[in-house]
Design an enzyme around this catalytic site. Structure first.
Site, PDB file in Angstrom:
ATOM      1  N   ALA A  67      50.256 -20.408   7.765  1.00 23.93           N
ATOM      2  CA  ALA A  67      50.244 -21.763   8.310  1.00 23.93           C
ATOM      3  C   ALA A  67      48.784 -22.193   8.373  1.00 23.93           C
ATOM      4  O   ALA A  67      47.884 -21.345   8.410  1.00 23.93           O
ATOM      5  CB  ALA A  67      50.865 -21.754   9.695  1.00 23.93           C
ATOM      6  N   GLY A 112      52.566 -17.349   7.613  1.00 22.89           N
ATOM      7  CA  GLY A 112      53.616 -18.265   7.155  1.00 22.89           C
ATOM      8  C   GLY A 112      53.898 -18.136   5.665  1.00 22.89           C
ATOM      9  O   GLY A 112      54.996 -18.476   5.208  1.00 22.89           O
ATOM     10  N   GLU A 115      56.181 -15.291   5.401  1.00 20.34           N
ATOM     11  CA  GLU A 115      57.453 -15.759   5.959  1.00 20.34           C
ATOM     12  C   GLU A 115      58.197 -16.655   4.971  1.00 20.34           C
ATOM     13  O   GLU A 115      59.428 -16.595   4.862  1.00 20.34           O
ATOM     14  CB  GLU A 115      57.192 -16.496   7.285  1.00 20.34           C
ATOM     15  N   GLU A 135      49.002 -12.520  12.345  1.00 18.95           N
ATOM     16  CA  GLU A 135      48.900 -13.470  13.459  1.00 18.95           C
ATOM     17  C   GLU A 135      48.258 -12.878  14.709  1.00 18.95           C
ATOM     18  O   GLU A 135      47.610 -13.588  15.480  1.00 18.95           O
ATOM     19  CB  GLU A 135      50.295 -14.034  13.811  1.00 18.95           C
TER      20      GLU A 135
HETATM   21  N1  CAA Z   1      44.696 -21.933   7.252  1.00 17.80           N
HETATM   22  C1  CAA Z   1      43.705 -22.788   6.931  1.00 17.80           C
HETATM   23  N2  CAA Z   1      42.712 -22.492   6.059  1.00 17.80           N
HETATM   24  C2  CAA Z   1      42.745 -21.284   5.471  1.00 17.80           C
HETATM   25  C3  CAA Z   1      43.750 -20.341   5.746  1.00 17.80           C
HETATM   26  C4  CAA Z   1      44.777 -20.709   6.682  1.00 17.80           C
HETATM   27  N3  CAA Z   1      45.796 -19.898   6.985  1.00 17.80           N
HETATM   28  N4  CAA Z   1      43.511 -19.230   5.029  1.00 17.80           N
HETATM   29  C5  CAA Z   1      42.392 -19.465   4.326  1.00 17.80           C
HETATM   30  N5  CAA Z   1      41.928 -20.704   4.582  1.00 17.80           N
HETATM   31  C6  CAA Z   1      40.707 -21.346   4.044  1.00 17.80           C
HETATM   32  C7  CAA Z   1      39.452 -20.752   4.613  1.00 17.80           C
HETATM   33  O1  CAA Z   1      39.154 -21.309   5.875  1.00 17.80           O
HETATM   34  C8  CAA Z   1      38.445 -21.111   3.557  1.00 17.80           C
HETATM   35  O2  CAA Z   1      38.108 -22.463   3.729  1.00 17.80           O
HETATM   36  P1  CAA Z   1      36.532 -22.925   3.571  1.00 17.80           P
HETATM   37  O3  CAA Z   1      36.190 -22.580   2.140  1.00 17.80           O
HETATM   38  O4  CAA Z   1      36.600 -24.397   3.844  1.00 17.80           O
HETATM   39  O5  CAA Z   1      35.765 -22.116   4.553  1.00 17.80           O
HETATM   40  C9  CAA Z   1      39.254 -21.007   2.265  1.00 17.80           C
HETATM   41  O6  CAA Z   1      40.632 -21.071   2.651  1.00 17.80           O
HETATM   42  C10 CAA Z   1      39.026 -19.693   1.544  1.00 17.80           C
HETATM   43  O7  CAA Z   1      39.277 -18.641   2.455  1.00 17.80           O
HETATM   44  P2  CAA Z   1      38.220 -17.466   2.760  1.00 17.80           P
HETATM   45  O8  CAA Z   1      36.815 -17.938   2.512  1.00 17.80           O
HETATM   46  O9  CAA Z   1      38.527 -16.907   4.099  1.00 17.80           O
HETATM   47  O10 CAA Z   1      38.602 -16.444   1.607  1.00 17.80           O
HETATM   48  P3  CAA Z   1      38.449 -14.854   1.651  1.00 17.80           P
HETATM   49  O11 CAA Z   1      38.709 -14.378   0.267  1.00 17.80           O
HETATM   50  O12 CAA Z   1      37.166 -14.459   2.281  1.00 17.80           O
HETATM   51  O13 CAA Z   1      39.633 -14.349   2.623  1.00 17.80           O
HETATM   52  C11 CAA Z   1      41.883 -14.311   3.457  1.00 17.80           C
HETATM   53  C12 CAA Z   1      40.983 -14.559   2.240  1.00 17.80           C
HETATM   54  C13 CAA Z   1      41.867 -12.828   3.820  1.00 17.80           C
HETATM   55  C14 CAA Z   1      43.299 -14.711   3.048  1.00 17.80           C
HETATM   56  C15 CAA Z   1      41.387 -15.146   4.660  1.00 17.80           C
HETATM   57  O14 CAA Z   1      41.223 -16.489   4.219  1.00 17.80           O
HETATM   58  C16 CAA Z   1      42.304 -15.145   5.823  1.00 17.80           C
HETATM   59  O15 CAA Z   1      42.352 -14.186   6.557  1.00 17.80           O
HETATM   60  N6  CAA Z   1      43.071 -16.255   6.043  1.00 17.80           N
HETATM   61  C17 CAA Z   1      43.880 -16.431   7.186  1.00 17.80           C
HETATM   62  C18 CAA Z   1      45.170 -15.633   7.074  1.00 17.80           C
HETATM   63  C19 CAA Z   1      45.992 -15.802   8.327  1.00 17.80           C
HETATM   64  O16 CAA Z   1      45.593 -15.471   9.414  1.00 17.80           O
HETATM   65  N7  CAA Z   1      47.227 -16.298   8.162  1.00 17.80           N
HETATM   66  C20 CAA Z   1      48.140 -16.505   9.260  1.00 17.80           C
HETATM   67  C21 CAA Z   1      48.024 -17.906   9.761  1.00 17.80           C
HETATM   68  S1  CAA Z   1      48.938 -18.171  11.276  1.00 17.80           S
HETATM   69  C22 CAA Z   1      50.544 -18.302  10.791  1.00 17.80           C
HETATM   70  O17 CAA Z   1      50.875 -18.294   9.634  1.00 17.80           O
HETATM   71  C23 CAA Z   1      51.506 -18.419  11.943  1.00 17.80           C
HETATM   72  C24 CAA Z   1      52.923 -18.527  11.589  1.00 17.80           C
HETATM   73  O18 CAA Z   1      53.621 -17.547  11.449  1.00 17.80           O
HETATM   74  C25 CAA Z   1      53.544 -19.803  11.479  1.00 17.80           C
END
Ligand code: CAA
Length: 260
Positions: A67, A112, A115, A135
């Site tokens: 998400a 998400g 999911e 999460e």
């Molecule tokens: N939401 C919004 N933006 C996201 C995102 C997310 N879930 N995942 C990645 N991005 C964005 C980053 O902020 C970054 O944006 P900027 O370039 O503007 O800074 C861009 O995508 C590229 O990401 P990274 O620079 O972080 O890339 P990386 O290769 O270093 O890491 C990754 C990749 C491990 C996937 C890392 O991006 C990450 O950990 N993302 C978050 C994953 C996460 O926590 N997902 C769960 C979300 S909560 C959820 O989903 C709840 C639910 O059940 C409903």
């Protein structure tokens, strides 16, 4: 509805939905969720001759990285509950869709994104795919069905570990755990998903819909799965496709199903 973040290509009876927010690793923001809701709730059910749906992510890095976290800050408990409920309702539309829906996982499938893949009927992983429910790193838990479907696919022992540690697993482990159906070389995920849909499309369409309904019934609260199977079996018996399928078997020829 105008689709902004979900590209839809309908070719040869297969709808390919590409989540296209590459700069945010295809994270599911509100608009993207509304577009998925519109496709699975409104548009998709009306597409004539639809064989199935493939969902994938734009680019080579991510299927869907979760998400959209940027929309989460400052959510109250009630707002959080509403968000999770809306998300679950949309993913139920995917899971209950009448035609096969296959996730072609081409990279990160996190939160998400994992999911969404789990709400699909089948999952194809590219060899670089990574799955996880991270999460707890954010002080959250999965909200779009992840705690429930992960257990359904891989069992309580491993699911609890992944949910608690936020560890990611690769495609080979996902296959071994039963989370995905096939692993293919990177870049071939959509192709494999389409091959599977073509294969399923040679079967009786109404029977496939009944498979979706009865498999789902096993997991739904208050549902009598065996009872659903009995009534669905009976409904299949009343179809032209059953007459055709049985006749084709006896006549040693390929069945020509019409979906009636
Ligand atoms: N939401 C919004 N933006 C996201 C995102 C997310 N879930 N995942 C990645 N991005 C964005 C980053 O902020 C970054 O944006 P900027 O370039 O503007 O800074 C861009 O995508 C590229 O990401 P990274 O620079 O972080 O890339 P990386 O290769 O270093 O890491 C990754 C990749 C491990 C996937 C890392 O991006 C990450 O950990 N993302 C978050 C994953 C996460 O926590 N997902 C769960 C979300 S909560 C959820 O989903 C709840 C639910 O059940 C409903």
């Amino acid at each position: 509805m105008t689709y902004e973040n979900v590209q839809i290509a309908l070719e040869n009876g297969i709808a390919t939905l590409t989540i296209s927010r590459e700069k945010a690793l295809n994270a599911l923001n509100t608009q993207t969720m509304l577009e998925l809701r519109h496709f699975f709730g409104e548009e998709g059910p009306k597409i004539e001759g639809l064989k199935g749906v493939v969902i994938t992510g734009a680019g080579e890095k991510a299927f869907v990285a979760g998400a959209d976290i940027t929309e989460f800050s400052g959510l109250s408990a009630t707002e959080g509950q509403n968000l999770a409920q809306r998300g679950q309702d949309i993913f139920f539309l995917v899971e209950r869709f009448h035609r096969p829906v296959i996730a072609a996982v081409n990279g990160f499938a996190l939160g998400g994104g994992c999911e969404l893949a789990m709400a699909c009927h089948l999952r194809i992983a590219g060899e670089k795919a990574k799955f996880g429910q991270p999460e707890v790193n954010l002080g959250l838990i999965p909200g779009y069905g992840g705690t429930q479907r992960l257990i359904q696919y891989i069992g309580k022992t491993k699911a609890t570990e992944l949910l608690m540690t936020a560890d990611m697993i690769g495609a080979a482990e996902a296959l071994q755990l039963g989370l995905v159906n096939h692993v293919v070389p990177a870049g071939e995920e959509v192709l494999k998903a389409k091959e599977l849909i073509e294969k399923i499309a040679t079967k009786a369409p109404l029977a496939i819909t009944k498979i979706i309904e009865t498999v789902n019934a096993y997991f739904e609260d208050g549902e009598d799965g065996f009872g659903r199977e009995v009534s669905a079996f009976g409904e299949c018996c009343g179809t032209e496709d059953f007459i055709e399928g049985a006749a084709a078997f006896v006549e040693k020829r390929k069945a020509n199903f019409t979906g009636k």
